[in-house]
Design a protein around this motif. Structure first.
Motif, short mmCIF file in Angstrom:
data_model
loop_
_atom_site.label_atom_id
_atom_site.label_comp_id
_atom_site.label_asym_id
_atom_site.label_seq_id
_atom_site.Cartn_x
_atom_site.Cartn_y
_atom_site.Cartn_z
N THR B 69 0.82 -1.21 0.00
CA THR B 69 0.00 0.00 0.00
C THR B 69 0.85 1.26 0.00
N LEU B 70 0.31 2.29 -0.63
CA LEU B 70 0.94 3.60 -0.69
C LEU B 70 0.25 4.58 0.25
N GLU B 71 0.95 5.70 0.52
CA GLU B 71 0.25 6.85 1.08
C GLU B 71 -0.61 7.41 -0.04
N ASN B 80 5.08 7.18 -2.00
CA ASN B 80 5.46 6.96 -0.60
C ASN B 80 4.85 5.63 -0.15
N TRP B 81 5.69 4.60 -0.11
CA TRP B 81 5.22 3.29 0.31
C TRP B 81 5.15 3.23 1.83
N LEU B 82 4.16 2.51 2.34
CA LEU B 82 4.09 2.35 3.80
C LEU B 82 5.30 1.59 4.32
N THR B 83 5.96 0.87 3.44
CA THR B 83 7.13 0.08 3.85
C THR B 83 8.42 0.91 3.84
N ASP B 84 8.33 2.17 3.41
CA ASP B 84 9.53 3.01 3.38
C ASP B 84 10.12 3.16 4.78
N ALA B 124 -4.29 6.42 -9.83
CA ALA B 124 -4.95 6.85 -8.59
C ALA B 124 -5.74 5.72 -7.95
N ALA B 125 -6.09 4.70 -8.74
CA ALA B 125 -6.91 3.60 -8.21
C ALA B 125 -6.06 2.55 -7.49
N TYR B 126 -4.73 2.71 -7.50
CA TYR B 126 -3.86 1.78 -6.76
C TYR B 126 -4.13 1.98 -5.26
N PRO B 127 -4.08 0.90 -4.46
CA PRO B 127 -4.42 1.03 -3.03
C PRO B 127 -3.57 2.06 -2.31
N GLY B 128 -4.26 2.96 -1.62
CA GLY B 128 -3.59 4.00 -0.85
C GLY B 128 -4.32 4.27 0.46
N VAL B 129 -3.56 4.74 1.45
CA VAL B 129 -4.12 5.06 2.76
C VAL B 129 -3.99 6.56 2.99
N GLY B 130 -5.06 7.15 3.48
CA GLY B 130 -5.02 8.58 3.78
C GLY B 130 -6.01 8.94 4.86
N SER B 131 -6.03 10.22 5.18
CA SER B 131 -6.92 10.74 6.22
C SER B 131 -7.84 11.79 5.61
N TRP B 132 -9.09 11.71 5.99
CA TRP B 132 -10.06 12.69 5.49
C TRP B 132 -10.88 13.23 6.65
N ASP B 133 -11.43 14.41 6.44
CA ASP B 133 -12.24 15.03 7.50
C ASP B 133 -13.71 14.65 7.38
#
Lengths: 152, 188
Positions: B69-71, B80-84, B124-133
């Motif tokens: 997964t990416l950021e 930005n990979w979560l594994t970085d 953009a459809a590649y799995p990513g993790v983020g924060s939203w309000d």
């Protein structure tokens, strides 16, 4: 790490044991569903209430098209309406009555099938396409709704 | 050898009695020196939100359909990979009224091949993790699964995280007729 169940082309979560039901002719050229990697799109068919899927037999391979209801109008061209006949059955690559779990077969038997030109009551004969399915009237048109199922 | 004198500092004093010296610590150790207490049942797992402060957080690497997964938002040439190492510090997006933020794993079908989730990390459809309000409902283009929910205490800056997803995931996309596609997830 790999899939839990199912195949590597269609769904592999709990949905591997469930499916919507199609409505089509087994010989139709139209697409009942499109299968991409873990992405399946059904053009038309039926679900249970609120979009819930139907439980398939453990033997059913979801790589195949979903089990589908078929109305086969055997009315000869130019024949009298009183001599028309038709067949109604569920078709799938396993057509020996093992497409769904028994409980769902039991739930569907006795439901009213509404066609564009009439209605009839679904009988257990419809589950066995090998024996010809359920004999109904001819000239009924297309399948519109089936009892407690929800069309999409 | 001459011993060096030892002077008392802040928070402790020396005293002498009966020919012996005593060291009296007058104050408890500050939090910085306290061994952190932790729940012995609490474990690190894929997609766990960690090291959260008022500005950023990190996520333990996990996979969706075997894809790392990416950021979210960094799909492209410089992901930005979560594994970085070090792990990407992902910005919080806080709701100004509720002081809440929602951490989602987002993925969708590839717009060219329809393969889900998109295996191309430049899309953009590649799995990513983020924060939203705000919260999301899935669309035909993207499936959203909430990994965690966080609340910010504006006075102290403390962030409380409620974790909902506790492992890597397997997902299917199913679309019925013209209805919005549904995304199904199973933990692996």
């Amino acid at each position: 790490m790999s899939e839990i169940i199912g195949s590597n082309t269609v769904y592999s979560t709990w949905g591997a044991m469930r499916t919507p039901l199609g409505v089509d002719s087994p010989y139709a050229s139209g697409t009942v569903k499109s299968v991409y990697g873990h992405n399946t799109e059904y053009d038309k068919g039926f679900t249970a209430t609120a979009g819930c899927f139907i439980r398939t037999s453990p033997y059913y391979n979801t790589d195949n098209p979903p089990p589908r209801f078929v109305y086969q109008d055997n009315t000869p061209p130019g024949s009298s309406p009183t001599n028309t006949s038709g067949l109604f059955y569920m078709w799938g690559l396993l057509y020996d009555g093992n497409l769904l779990v028994q409980d769902d077969y039991d739930q569907l038997a006795g439901e009213t099938v509404t066609m564009t030109n009439g209605t009839f009551t679904l009988s257990v004969d419809a589950w066995d396409a090998v024996l010809g399915g359920q004999t109904v009237s001819g000239g009924l048109g297309s399948i519109v709704s089936i009892g407690k199922l929800t069309a999409f | 050898m001459k011993n060096s004198p030892l002077n008392p500092g802040v928070g402790y004093v020396f005293s002498q009695q009966n020919g012996a010296f005593s060291l009296d610590i007058q104050y408890p150790w500050t939090e910085d020196y306290i061994e952190p207490t932790y729940d012995p049942y609490e474990t690190v797992h894929p997609y766990k939100v960690i090291n959260a402060n008022a500005s950023t957080f990190e996520v333990v690497p996990g996979t969706l359909n075997n894809l790392p997964t990416l950021e979210d938002g960094t799909q492209g040439a410089t992901p930005n990979w979560l594994t970085d190492v070090p792990a990407p510090a992902i910005d919080w997006n806080w709701d100004a009224t509720t002081n809440k933020s929602y951490v989602y794993l987002v993925a969708g079908p590839n717009t060219t091949t329809s393969v889900y989730p998109s295996p191309d990390s430049t899309t953009a459809a590649y799995p990513g993790v983020g924060s939203w309000d705000h919260t999301f409902s899935s669309t035909d283009s993207y499936g959203y699964i909430m990994l965690a929910e966080a609340t910010l205490d504006n006075l102290t800056g403390k962030v409380t995280v409620t974790q909902y997803v506790t492992g890597s995931l397997w997902s299917d996309r199913i679309k019925l007729g013209t209805s919005t596609a549904t995304y199904y997830y199973a933990r692996v």
